[in-house]
Write a protein that holds these residues in place. Structure first.
Motif, mmCIF file in Angstrom:
data_model
loop_
_atom_site.group_PDB
_atom_site.id
_atom_site.type_symbol
_atom_site.label_atom_id
_atom_site.label_comp_id
_atom_site.label_asym_id
_atom_site.label_seq_id
_atom_site.Cartn_x
_atom_site.Cartn_y
_atom_site.Cartn_z
ATOM 1 N N TYR A 261 -30.283 -14.676 12.894
ATOM 2 C CA TYR A 261 -30.485 -13.232 12.830
ATOM 3 C C TYR A 261 -31.614 -12.781 13.750
ATOM 4 O O TYR A 261 -32.382 -13.585 14.278
ATOM 5 C CB TYR A 261 -30.781 -12.803 11.397
ATOM 6 N N ILE A 262 -31.693 -11.465 13.939
ATOM 7 C CA ILE A 262 -32.761 -10.828 14.691
ATOM 8 C C ILE A 262 -33.716 -10.199 13.682
ATOM 9 O O ILE A 262 -33.306 -9.404 12.838
ATOM 10 C CB ILE A 262 -32.218 -9.751 15.644
ATOM 11 N N THR A 263 -34.979 -10.562 13.759
ATOM 12 C CA THR A 263 -35.962 -10.064 12.806
ATOM 13 C C THR A 263 -36.311 -8.610 13.119
ATOM 14 O O THR A 263 -36.044 -8.119 14.221
ATOM 15 C CB THR A 263 -37.248 -10.906 12.847
ATOM 16 N N PRO A 264 -36.939 -7.902 12.177
ATOM 17 C CA PRO A 264 -37.386 -6.526 12.454
ATOM 18 C C PRO A 264 -38.372 -6.451 13.621
ATOM 19 O O PRO A 264 -38.517 -5.404 14.247
ATOM 20 C CB PRO A 264 -38.066 -6.110 11.139
ATOM 21 N N GLU A 265 -39.039 -7.586 13.921
ATOM 22 C CA GLU A 265 -39.967 -7.627 15.058
ATOM 23 C C GLU A 265 -39.273 -8.036 16.350
ATOM 24 O O GLU A 265 -39.925 -8.344 17.339
ATOM 25 C CB GLU A 265 -41.111 -8.603 14.769
ATOM 26 N N TRP A 266 -37.934 -8.110 16.333
ATOM 27 C CA TRP A 266 -37.116 -8.468 17.475
ATOM 28 C C TRP A 266 -37.394 -9.894 17.972
ATOM 29 O O TRP A 266 -37.517 -10.149 19.162
ATOM 30 C CB TRP A 266 -37.275 -7.453 18.620
ATOM 31 N N ARG A 267 -37.482 -10.805 17.019
ATOM 32 C CA ARG A 267 -37.499 -12.228 17.323
ATOM 33 C C ARG A 267 -36.192 -12.830 16.824
ATOM 34 O O ARG A 267 -35.550 -12.297 15.912
ATOM 35 C CB ARG A 267 -38.699 -12.924 16.678
ATOM 36 N N TYR A 268 -35.798 -13.947 17.447
ATOM 37 C CA TYR A 268 -34.522 -14.591 17.117
ATOM 38 C C TYR A 268 -34.800 -15.755 16.174
ATOM 39 O O TYR A 268 -35.584 -16.644 16.490
ATOM 40 C CB TYR A 268 -33.831 -15.058 18.393
ATOM 41 N N ALA A 269 -34.153 -15.722 15.015
ATOM 42 C CA ALA A 269 -34.517 -16.672 13.962
ATOM 43 C C ALA A 269 -33.280 -17.273 13.311
ATOM 44 O O ALA A 269 -32.158 -16.773 13.471
ATOM 45 C CB ALA A 269 -35.364 -15.968 12.896
ATOM 46 N N TYR A 270 -33.510 -18.369 12.590
ATOM 47 C CA TYR A 270 -32.443 -18.915 11.753
ATOM 48 C C TYR A 270 -33.033 -19.486 10.476
ATOM 49 O O TYR A 270 -34.174 -19.940 10.421
ATOM 50 C CB TYR A 270 -31.627 -19.973 12.494
ATOM 51 N N ILE A 271 -32.244 -19.394 9.415
ATOM 52 C CA ILE A 271 -32.556 -20.025 8.133
ATOM 53 C C ILE A 271 -31.484 -21.080 7.892
ATOM 54 O O ILE A 271 -30.293 -20.820 8.060
ATOM 55 C CB ILE A 271 -32.544 -19.001 6.984
ATOM 56 N N ASN A 272 -31.910 -22.265 7.503
ATOM 57 C CA ASN A 272 -30.959 -23.349 7.253
ATOM 58 C C ASN A 272 -31.317 -24.020 5.937
ATOM 59 O O ASN A 272 -32.413 -24.553 5.794
ATOM 60 C CB ASN A 272 -31.006 -24.349 8.411
ATOM 61 N N TRP A 273 -30.398 -23.979 4.985
ATOM 62 C CA TRP A 273 -30.545 -24.746 3.746
ATOM 63 C C TRP A 273 -29.500 -25.843 3.772
ATOM 64 O O TRP A 273 -28.332 -25.601 4.065
ATOM 65 C CB TRP A 273 -30.293 -23.881 2.519
ATOM 66 N N SER A 274 -29.894 -27.029 3.437
ATOM 67 C CA SER A 274 -28.935 -28.132 3.398
ATOM 68 C C SER A 274 -29.161 -28.939 2.131
ATOM 69 O O SER A 274 -30.296 -29.285 1.802
ATOM 70 C CB SER A 274 -29.113 -29.034 4.629
ATOM 71 N N VAL A 275 -28.088 -29.220 1.414
ATOM 72 C CA VAL A 275 -28.191 -29.960 0.153
ATOM 73 C C VAL A 275 -27.020 -30.929 0.038
ATOM 74 O O VAL A 275 -25.914 -30.651 0.495
ATOM 75 C CB VAL A 275 -28.199 -28.987 -1.046
ATOM 76 N N THR A 276 -27.288 -32.102 -0.517
ATOM 77 C CA THR A 276 -26.254 -33.110 -0.727
ATOM 78 C C THR A 276 -26.005 -33.263 -2.217
ATOM 79 O O THR A 276 -26.947 -33.430 -2.999
ATOM 80 C CB THR A 276 -26.671 -34.459 -0.130
ATOM 81 N N MET A 277 -24.732 -33.216 -2.600
ATOM 82 C CA MET A 277 -24.357 -33.329 -4.010
ATOM 83 C C MET A 277 -23.276 -34.389 -4.159
ATOM 84 O O MET A 277 -22.445 -34.601 -3.259
ATOM 85 C CB MET A 277 -23.846 -31.992 -4.530
ATOM 86 N N ASN A 278 -23.264 -35.065 -5.285
ATOM 87 C CA ASN A 278 -22.238 -36.058 -5.577
ATOM 88 C C ASN A 278 -20.901 -35.355 -5.812
ATOM 89 O O ASN A 278 -20.837 -34.309 -6.458
ATOM 90 C CB ASN A 278 -22.618 -36.883 -6.810
ATOM 91 N N GLY A 279 -19.823 -35.925 -5.275
ATOM 92 C CA GLY A 279 -18.499 -35.340 -5.423
ATOM 93 C C GLY A 279 -18.016 -34.706 -4.133
ATOM 94 O O GLY A 279 -18.725 -34.662 -3.126
ATOM 95 N N ASN A 280 -16.786 -34.194 -4.191
ATOM 96 C CA ASN A 280 -16.147 -33.595 -3.027
ATOM 97 C C ASN A 280 -16.012 -32.101 -3.257
ATOM 98 O O ASN A 280 -15.218 -31.650 -4.077
ATOM 99 C CB ASN A 280 -14.772 -34.233 -2.801
#
Length: 560
Positions: A517-536
């Motif tokens: 996304y583009i922040t209100p201050e006009w910087r280019y950013a990303y948020i990344n959450w990653s999680v591993t869980m048992n099962g499919n």
């Protein structure tokens, strides 16, 4: 005649003022050196107002309240001064330094790699005597400071001067990347230089700033001498005051509605205390007398009573099947659920979940189940008897941080923040699904000045990726199955990408949440959450969309 004497006297005073750093008092013992080599902890001030520990180094006293260190110790990765420094002291080789002051940056020179800081409260440091002559090649030196390995206590290493190069000495001795800001002394306890860098990856050869360069810097004669004018922020002062208020020998510790009593009666003392700047998260580490058994108590105030407690047991049963070689057991009591685990790869540990407060848990580590049985039993006894809560946590319907705002905290959807020993921030995502209902995920958040910089960080060419479909195609090209990609439309200007990768060998699924996304201050950013869980699992689960639609994210999506 009187005016002539007065003019002479004034000149002497001015010259003495200029030399205040470079004609210090004599010092004649190793114990004095240890007391005047300090540890610096640097904090980054985040956009959400929090202060996060980023690095540490050493510093040496140059007068009663000023210290000298390497410039790179107090600068961030972009070469900017952080401005937030905590100072810790020790008086021998055995004791962990106690943090009891903060410091303001006074001046620095990035080329000379030196910086001066002024302590806020300390006025009784004993400055070192500077060597009066250039040290000869082959001379032996002793170096003191807090290294990258074994950094909790002050360390001495010995070496000799191996050469001279561009106002820097080359040292033949035990050097590592934590030697920055150390003091190097000759056999008369005179300061001869400051170790600053390892020669490439050769840990036995390093560089040291010469005493001549130090004298030039203290006399403001180096080319890139820069004065730092910003004062310490009231927010940082309050943040450090709160964290330094926890004495290692106190009979009682309190935080919000949590109370811990009498740890020393059970052979334990507080080793480290961290409270977030907004006072919503805490992380306390207690260790036994021999530093073999430790337990970490972590809590956040953004949670309430646990729902679906059976999910904890289900998770334990699933792990026991997945790792049959591990020695695992579970103890279900009225207040605590304790999981014991030993594997051939990791230290044995116990994690204790307090049933009524899902945002609090205790993590115990020990060296050897046979040798440490007594201390471990004491720790568990202490936790059950003297860790207590008053009242109960309540859900926070208006949580705000640099990642998102919580719009509506529902019974089946909760978001809890937590921190670990290195101030890495985690997010505990909670919602009801039959076989599991909690995911503990570390957030990665970055922002850049240009779109090209963001693309380099993500390994993407944004000159080719122009639309949302291009972005999804990039994910598929990177190896993600198209059937495991889901788009969540948060608003007209926001799109959130969910995708999962199933590991058939380990029988678990990695689910990633990604927002560029583009922040209100006009910087280019990303948020990344990653999680591993048992099962499919695929990301096409209604609860996922339900969870993220309850969060308000900053800015607008880069791709529409």
């Amino acid at each position: 005649m009187r005016f002539s004497h007065l003019r002479t006297w004034l000149l002497v005073v001015v010259n003495l003022a200029l030399l205040v750093y470079i004609i210090p008092g004599a010092m004649a013992s190793e114990s004095s050196i240890i007391k005047n080599i300090l540890k610096i902890k640097t904090y980054d001030h985040r956009e959400d107002g929090s202060f996060v520990f980023t690095s540490y180094g050493s510093a040496i006293a140059i007068d009663s309240s000023h210290i000298l260190t390497n410039a790179h110790v107090i600068l961030d990765s972009d070469g900017e001064a952080q401005g937030n420094y905590e100072i810790c002291f020790s008086d021998n080789f055995e004791n962990v330094p106690k943090c009891r002051d903060i410091a303001k940056l006074v001046a620095y020179d990035t080329v000379a790699d030196l910086a001066i800081l002024k302590l806020q409260n300390t006025k009784n440091l004993s400055p070192f005597t500077l060597a009066s002559s250039k040290i000869a090649i082959g001379s032996y030196v002793s170096m003191y400071g807090y290294p990258g390995i074994g950094w909790e206590t002050i360390t001495r290493t010995d070496g000799k001067i191996a050469g001279f190069e561009q106002s820097m000495y080359k040292i033949d001795g035990s050097i590592d990347h934590g030697n920055s800001g150390w003091g190097a002394f000759n056999n008369s306890w005179e300061l001869v230089g400051m170790p600053t860098a390892v020669a490439s990856d050769n840990a036995s050869l390093g560089y040291m700033v010469s005493i001549k360069r130090i004298q030039e810097f203290l006399s403001k004669k180096t080319t890139n001498y820069d004065i730092y004018t910003e004062d310490l922020s009231p927010e940082f002062i309050e943040f450090i005051k709160r964290n330094q208020s926890y004495d290692s020998v106190s009979p009682k510790y309190t935080w919000n509605n949590l109370t811990v009593r009498n740890p020393r009666a059970y052979w334990f003392h507080l080793k480290n205390a961290m409270i977030s700047s907004d006072n919503t998260m805490m992380h306390w580490t207690f260790v036994d007398t021999y530093d073999r058994v430790k337990f970490v108590l972590s809590c956040t105030s953004d949670a309430g009573r646990i729902l679906g407690w059976q999910a904890r047991k289900n998770g334990f049963d699933s792990e026991k099947k997945q790792y049959p070689t591990w020695d695992m057991s579970l103890l279900d009591e009225e207040k605590y659920l304790s999981i014991y685990s030993v594997s051939k790869w990791y230290k044995p540990w116990v994690v204790m979940y307090y049933k009524w407060y899902d945002a609090c848990f205790v993590d115990l580590e020990y060296q050897d189940i046979k040798k440490d049985t007594k201390s471990l039993a004491k720790a568990i006894q202490f936790i059950k008897k003297w860790v207590s809560f008053s009242g109960s946590y309540t859900l926070n319907p208006s949580q705000t941080n640099q990642y998102f705002s919580l719009q509506n905290a529902r019974v089946n959807t909760r978001v809890i923040r937590s921190i670990d020993a290195l101030w890495a921030e985690s997010i505990l995502l909670g919602f009801e699904i039959p076989s599991w209902n909690w995911m503990n995920s570390v957030i990665e958040w970055k922002n850049y000045a240009t779109l090209d910089e963001l693309g380099d960080a993500l390994g993407a060419d944004f000159n080719e990726i122009k639309t949302w479909n291009d972005y999804i195609a990039f994910g598929i090209k990177s190896g993600v199955d198209s059937s495991r990609i889901q788009t969540i439309n948060l608003s007209n200007n926001q799109k959130w990408l969910l995708y999962s990768v199933y590991n058939s060998e380990k029988k678990n699924t990695n689910i990633t949440f990604e927002y560029t996304y583009i922040t209100p201050e006009w910087r280019y950013a990303y948020i990344n959450w990653s999680v591993t869980m048992n099962g499919n699992f695929t990301p096409n689960i209604p609860q996922f969309e339900d969870l993220f639609s309850s969060l308000i994210f900053p800015g607008r999506s880069i791709f529409q």
